[in-house]
Design a protein around this motif. Structure first.
Motif, short mmCIF file in Angstrom:
data_model
loop_
_atom_site.label_atom_id
_atom_site.label_comp_id
_atom_site.label_asym_id
_atom_site.label_seq_id
_atom_site.Cartn_x
_atom_site.Cartn_y
_atom_site.Cartn_z
N LEU A 1 0.62 -0.83 -0.41
CA LEU A 1 -0.07 -0.15 0.22
C LEU A 1 0.59 1.25 0.16
N PHE A 2 0.33 2.12 -1.27
CA PHE A 2 1.62 3.10 -1.05
C PHE A 2 0.40 4.85 0.00
N VAL A 3 0.96 5.26 0.35
CA VAL A 3 -0.38 6.08 1.54
C VAL A 3 0.37 7.77 1.17
N VAL A 4 0.03 8.89 1.09
CA VAL A 4 -0.32 10.31 1.22
C VAL A 4 -1.09 10.81 2.42
N ARG A 5 0.11 11.14 3.41
CA ARG A 5 -0.87 11.19 5.30
C ARG A 5 -0.89 12.73 4.84
N ASP A 6 -1.92 13.14 6.31
CA ASP A 6 -1.68 14.33 6.39
C ASP A 6 -1.62 13.77 8.05
N GLY A 7 -0.40 14.50 7.87
CA GLY A 7 -0.09 14.63 9.35
C GLY A 7 0.72 13.58 10.53
N ASP A 8 0.76 12.81 11.19
CA ASP A 8 1.72 12.44 11.90
C ASP A 8 0.76 10.44 12.33
N LEU A 9 1.06 9.81 10.97
CA LEU A 9 0.58 8.93 10.92
C LEU A 9 1.26 7.54 10.72
N ASN A 10 1.76 6.31 11.16
CA ASN A 10 2.91 6.02 10.91
C ASN A 10 2.48 4.34 10.35
N GLU A 11 2.88 3.42 9.82
CA GLU A 11 2.75 2.38 8.97
C GLU A 11 2.03 1.32 10.43
N GLU A 12 2.98 1.30 11.49
CA GLU A 12 1.80 0.26 12.38
C GLU A 12 -0.03 0.91 12.54
N GLN A 13 -0.12 2.07 12.28
CA GLN A 13 -1.87 2.47 12.72
C GLN A 13 -2.86 2.43 11.72
N VAL A 14 -1.76 2.46 10.25
CA VAL A 14 -2.32 1.82 8.85
C VAL A 14 -2.68 0.17 9.09
N ILE A 15 -1.87 -0.09 9.68
CA ILE A 15 -2.18 -1.68 9.09
C ILE A 15 -3.41 -2.40 10.15
N ASP A 16 -3.32 -1.53 11.35
CA ASP A 16 -4.20 -1.51 12.76
C ASP A 16 -5.57 -1.54 12.00
N TYR A 17 -5.61 -0.23 11.64
CA TYR A 17 -6.74 0.67 10.80
C TYR A 17 -7.47 -0.72 10.34
N CYS A 18 -6.43 -1.43 8.64
CA CYS A 18 -6.77 -2.37 7.95
C CYS A 18 -7.24 -3.31 8.36
N ARG A 19 -6.88 -4.44 9.94
CA ARG A 19 -7.18 -5.08 10.33
C ARG A 19 -8.47 -5.62 10.87
N GLU A 20 -8.83 -4.15 11.38
CA GLU A 20 -10.28 -3.57 11.35
C GLU A 20 -11.89 -4.02 10.98
N ASN A 21 -11.19 -3.65 9.38
CA ASN A 21 -12.41 -3.15 8.51
C ASN A 21 -11.83 -4.38 7.08
N LEU A 22 -10.79 -5.06 7.10
CA LEU A 22 -10.76 -5.68 6.69
C LEU A 22 -10.13 -7.29 6.74
N THR A 23 -10.62 -8.66 5.80
CA THR A 23 -10.36 -9.79 6.30
C THR A 23 -8.83 -9.66 6.23
N ALA A 24 -8.27 -11.15 6.60
CA ALA A 24 -7.04 -10.92 7.14
C ALA A 24 -5.81 -10.89 5.48
N TYR A 25 -6.67 -11.98 4.64
CA TYR A 25 -5.60 -12.14 3.07
C TYR A 25 -5.51 -10.29 3.24
N LYS A 26 -6.20 -9.20 2.90
CA LYS A 26 -6.54 -8.47 1.99
C LYS A 26 -5.43 -7.46 2.51
N VAL A 27 -5.76 -7.70 4.53
CA VAL A 27 -4.64 -5.99 4.93
C VAL A 27 -2.67 -6.20 3.90
#
Length: 531
Positions: A481-507
């Motif tokens: 995943l390529f991300v353009v961010r606004d503010g302080d956002l790290n890799e772990e936060q993006v992955i945690d957000y994905c885990r909440e909303n996507l099946t594991a193989y899509k994360v």
């Protein structure tokens, strides 16, 4: 009865009468015969008919891994005249809610281990009857009690959940004592709604009719010939039955020929997988590239007596040369690679085991027409690449309640545009040369970048995002995943957000932050440049 005019119900009745004492499905040390399946699925059908508000044609979602309950409830639902909505047990609440609402499912059968996810959103759907089953519900009383207690109270694998209108599967079966009402189905009635991203990434229900599924079963059996001997096979079934590949191979082709499938609930648990398979003299295994690689390299699997193995089928994702070589070296059996789509029930082509051509997906199964077309829709000659199109009795009726999406891929004269680029050789063998443009295949599962980007784009600190597939030794591909961010956002936060909303193989497994993403003149993100 004309074999071409049979429904799934007709085929089930035939096999139940012909093979009542044959082993049908085994799992975790317990086996159901076809006689058991006949009795239990009839009880479940009776319960649905006499103790719920469900009517013929209503949709019932089934959210189960590979356990013995799966064939019982699927066959029971079909015998009651309902439409099965196969639901991935790994789905998040968002994905469950979409599928239930899109299909209009009125009932749900779910394993207690995962029921908390559906419980979060069930009141936002039309589902008003929930049937819950525990992992060992098909086992004898003592073993059932011990196993279910251990899973719930010792391993603590059953989270808290509650549904307003809830019944246990065992209670439902006990209530199903009244005679089942006969159901008369037309072969063109929908039997299964199988959800897929299709070519656009929006999850749509492919309407698979009784005729589609019975025809594809007959096509597959005719194509493999003596590779499947009626009533004599023992097949290892590690792929999920809710996926159309295993549904057709195990719940249709193998089951309807009186054969035995050994269900593997969690194929990622390789030690448990090996412990199970070594108990059986198995003759066939249907798998995918990642599984063949994991098994062939495992020292314990290499100790197993594989002398009875005669046939290995590969599908769901491309078979690599390395995996094929390792498997053949170990077993003496070359995996027969095939090709299919959810929209084709799924088998389009397969390599005959006596004439395997590496690097191809074989020849079309009987009754299937294929062609490749250029960008203008003109048929291409042999050896020239183009978009693969398929026509045959296994091609879906269309996408559920999506006529425009159906018209995009299915012509009035029955040709399905697959979106895959292929070459048809002079000898009729098919080579897939490129995939649906942006689709990512993770361990055999289709992942569409649109969905991931839509989900990630809802994060308050994400300006925009783009997903691509990158090679991975274990999974074939994983999501980057390529991300353009606004503010302080790290890799772990993006992955945690994905885990909440996507099946594991899509994360996403890889995150890359950028100041901007490459775009076309009209502002469309250019994934090909990111690749």
């Amino acid at each position: 009865m004309n074999r071409d005019q049979r429904t799934i119900i007709d085929v089930l009745e035939d096999v139940f009468k012909k093979y009542p004492d044959n082993s049908a499905f085994s799992c975790m040390g317990q086996t159901l015969t076809y006689g058991d399946l006949d009795r239990l699925s009839a009880q479940f059908a009776s319960y649905l008919q006499h103790h719920t508000n469900l009517e013929e044609g209503d949709r019932i979602a089934i959210q189960l891994p590979n356990v013995l309950q799966y064939p019982v409830v699927v066959y029971g639902a079909i015998r009651a005249g309902l439409v099965v909505v196969n639901t991935n047990p790994l789905y998040t609440a968002r994905e469950v809610k979409h599928q239930f609402n899109d299909s209009g499912a009125k009932a749900l059968v779910v394993l207690s281990n995962i029921a908390d996810v559906a419980a979060k959103v069930i009141e936002e759907t039309q589902v008003d009857q929930v049937i819950v089953t525990d992992i060992a519900d098909m086992h004898p009383p003592l073993k059932r009690t011990i196993m279910n207690f251990a899973v719930k109270h010792i391993k603590k694998m059953v989270p808290e959940f509650r549904f307003q209108n809830q019944v246990s599967l065992r209670d439902a079966l006990a209530k199903g004592s009244a005679p089942r009402r006969p159901v008369v189905k037309d072969i063109h009635d929908v039997a299964v709604l199988q959800y897929t991203g299709g070519t656009t990434g929006v999850a749509k229900g492919a309407m698979l009719t009784h005729n589609n599924l019975v025809a594809n079963m007959e096509q597959l059996l005719a194509h493999v010939g003596d590779d499947i001997k009626e009533g004599e096979e023992c097949a290892i079934a590690p792929l999920p039955l809710y996926h159309i590949y295993a549904f057709t191979s195990n719940c249709m082709a193998l089951a309807m020929t009186g054969n035995h499938s050994v269900l593997i609930p969690n194929p990622r648990d390789i030690p448990a997988f090996i412990n199970e398979v070594k108990k059986h003299k198995f003759t066939s295994l249907v798998g995918i590239n990642t599984l063949f690689t994991a098994l062939a390299r495992n020292p314990e699997f290499r100790k197993i007596d594989l002398s009875s193995l005669r046939h290995t089928a590969s599908g769901g994702m491309a078979l690599t040369e390395d995996a094929a070589n390792h498997w053949q070296e170990l077993t003496g059996v070359m995996p027969a690679e095939g090709y299919g789509l959810t929209e084709t029930s799924p088998v389009v082509s397969s390599n005959p085991s006596h004439a395997i051509q590496r690097g191809t997906v074989g020849t079309p199964v009987p009754g299937t027409e294929v062609k490749v077309i250029d960008a203008d829709g003109n048929s291409q000659p042999s050896g020239e690449p183009g978009e693969l199109c398929v026509k045959g009795p296994q091609v879906m009726k269309g996408y559920w309640q999506r006529p425009e999406a159906t018209a995009e891929v299915l012509s009035e004269d029955g040709w399905l545009r697959t979106g895959d680029m292929a070459v048809i050789q002079e000898d009729g063998y098919i080579r897939i040369v490129d995939r649906k443009k942006d689709m990512i295949i993770v361990s055999g599962f289709n992942v569409f970048p649109n969905e991931i980007e839509d989900v990630v784009g809802q994060h308050p600190k994400v300006v925009e995002a783009a997903a691509i597939g990158v090679e991975d030794e274990k999974s074939g591909e994983v999501v980057k995943l390529f991300v353009v961010r606004d503010g302080d956002l790290n890799e772990e936060q993006v992955i945690d957000y994905c885990r909440e909303n996507l099946t594991a193989y899509k994360v996403p497994k890889h995150i890359e932050f950028r100041d901007e993403l490459p775009k076309s003149a009209v502002g469309k993100i250019l994934r090909k440049d990111l690749r």
